[in-house]
Write a protein that holds these residues in place. Structure first.
Motif, short mmCIF file in Angstrom:
data_model
loop_
_atom_site.label_atom_id
_atom_site.label_comp_id
_atom_site.label_asym_id
_atom_site.label_seq_id
_atom_site.Cartn_x
_atom_site.Cartn_y
_atom_site.Cartn_z
N GLY A 153 0.82 -1.20 0.00
CA GLY A 153 0.00 0.00 0.00
C GLY A 153 0.86 1.24 0.00
O GLY A 153 1.81 1.37 -0.77
N MET A 154 0.55 2.18 0.89
CA MET A 154 1.30 3.44 0.94
C MET A 154 2.76 3.18 1.33
O MET A 154 3.03 2.34 2.19
CB MET A 154 0.70 4.39 1.98
N PRO A 155 3.70 3.92 0.74
CA PRO A 155 5.08 3.86 1.22
C PRO A 155 5.15 4.27 2.68
O PRO A 155 4.34 5.08 3.15
CB PRO A 155 5.80 4.88 0.32
N GLY A 156 6.12 3.72 3.41
CA GLY A 156 6.24 3.97 4.85
C GLY A 156 6.24 5.43 5.24
O GLY A 156 5.45 5.85 6.11
N PRO A 157 7.10 6.27 4.63
CA PRO A 157 7.13 7.68 5.03
C PRO A 157 5.78 8.38 4.80
O PRO A 157 5.34 9.18 5.62
CB PRO A 157 8.22 8.27 4.14
N LEU A 158 5.14 8.07 3.67
CA LEU A 158 3.84 8.67 3.39
C LEU A 158 2.81 8.21 4.40
O LEU A 158 1.98 9.01 4.88
CB LEU A 158 3.39 8.31 1.98
N SER A 159 2.84 6.94 4.76
CA SER A 159 1.90 6.42 5.75
C SER A 159 2.07 7.12 7.09
O SER A 159 1.09 7.42 7.78
CB SER A 159 2.10 4.91 5.91
N ALA A 160 3.33 7.40 7.46
CA ALA A 160 3.59 8.08 8.73
C ALA A 160 3.03 9.51 8.70
O ALA A 160 2.38 9.95 9.65
CB ALA A 160 5.09 8.10 9.01
N ILE A 161 3.26 10.21 7.59
CA ILE A 161 2.76 11.58 7.46
C ILE A 161 1.23 11.59 7.48
O ILE A 161 0.59 12.48 8.06
CB ILE A 161 3.29 12.23 6.16
N ALA A 162 0.62 10.57 6.87
CA ALA A 162 -0.84 10.51 6.75
C ALA A 162 -1.54 10.39 8.09
O ALA A 162 -2.75 10.63 8.17
CB ALA A 162 -1.24 9.35 5.85
#
Length: 329
Positions: A153-162
């Motif tokens: 799914g979402m890349p890790g850094p993007l998931s954290a920001i989300a």
């Protein structure tokens, strides 16, 4: 002595009451629709029916025309089994990102509902939507599990920001529902195009898409009516800020929802020049991103969020086209 000011005030109050009444009627209708027509993933989808089983080499997983990679010579030169697996990976990743987005959405909706007063019609509808989004998450994850593909799914850094998204309603409910449309409209746009493309699709994928489209239509309708009701009455400075932030949110969200998965590119060794030709330097792909937010762009024009300043931001984000209906230019 004149009565014009009081008459004007009374007329404005009457118009406000009428608008609120019409808005609440829509909310009640959407709540009733959620009761009258809804689906449950483990009751309404025959997961173990032989026709619904997932075979990674099934040619029906080959990429539809909506995804520009499907028409590229590199993709067409792969074996049928590889083409099918790439297409299945793409579908599974879209569902994984979809359930992650809906996880953020559910948490945000509950934060919004937490502060609603007694008697608010929005409370009931928001809980209907939260339940439906929970069902969507279950059916998406069940699909992903059955592919047996290691999609993230979402890349890790993007998931954290989300993870900040569920807290947006505590700052601005209007911004939160722009975020909602930023995630829901692009996927709805693509799924509707896929179902109309004339290709034969796997019955499991098609069933999931039809359920999702039917219920998301209510969710999208609520977000739009909420913004129509609230944004015109916002203070000018807050409305300007929302107008500035909205195209940024929508441009980023559309790209997240429609971008090719990085792990898929690595797994199948898709050459960098192919990725550039298909997704980065392709006017058709850019147009697809622009079109995917078209309905929300029209709404932003209608409720006065587009002006000479904010229009420049829409253009910078690559998602500008003249709205069909606009309250202000």
């Amino acid at each position: 002595m004149t009565t014009a000011p009081s008459s004007t005030a009374a007329r404005e109050r009457d118009e406000t009451v009428a608008e609120r009444s019409a808005y609440e009627s829509v909310i009640h209708r959407l709540s009733k629709a959620s009761v009258d027509k809804h689906w449950e993933p483990y009751r309404d989808i025959p997961w173990d029916d032989p026709e619904f089983l997932i075979d990674q080499a099934d040619p029906r997983w080959e990429m539809p025309e909506v995804d520009k990679l499907g028409a590229h010579p590199w993709y067409q030169s792969r074996s049928p089994e590889v083409r099918a697996k790439i297409g299945l990976w793409r579908v599974a990743t879209a569902m994984k990102i979809g359930l992650q987005f809906e996880n953020l959405l559910k948490r945000g909706l509950l934060n919004y509902a937490y502060r609603l007063p007694n008697g608010s019609p929005e409370f009931r509808y928001v809980y209907h939507e939260t339940i439906e989004e929970g069902h969507h998450g279950m059916m998406f994850q069940e699909f992903v599990n059955r592919t047996k593909l290691p999609v993230r799914g979402m890349p890790g850094p993007l998931s954290a920001i989300a993870q900040v998204a569920p807290w947006i309603p505590l700052i601005s409910t209007e911004l939160f529902f722009v975020f909602v449309l930023g995630g829901e409209d692009p996927i709805d746009h693509v799924q509707r195009k896929v179902l109309k493309d004339g290709q034969t699709h796997h019955p499991l994928e098609e069933t999931i898409m039809r359920i999702h489209i039917a219920e998301e239509a209510r969710h999208i309708s609520f977000a739009r009516h909420y913004l129509r009701n609230r944004v015109p009455r916002m203070p000018r400075h807050r409305k300007l800020m929302l107008g500035i932030i909205s195209p940024i949110i929508l441009g980023i969200m559309a790209r997240i929802m429609l971008a090719p998965p990085g792990p898929m590119i690595k797994r199948f060794k898709i050459p960098a020049n192919v990725v550039r030709e298909v997704y980065l330097n392709n006017p058709a792909a850019s147009q697809e991103i622009c079109d995917s937010v078209g309905k929300t762009r029209d709404l932003c024009g209608e409720i006065g969020l587009i002006n000479p300043l904010t229009r420049r931001i829409w253009k910078v984000m690559g998602i500008w086209a003249p709205p069909a209906t606009r309250a202000s230019s």
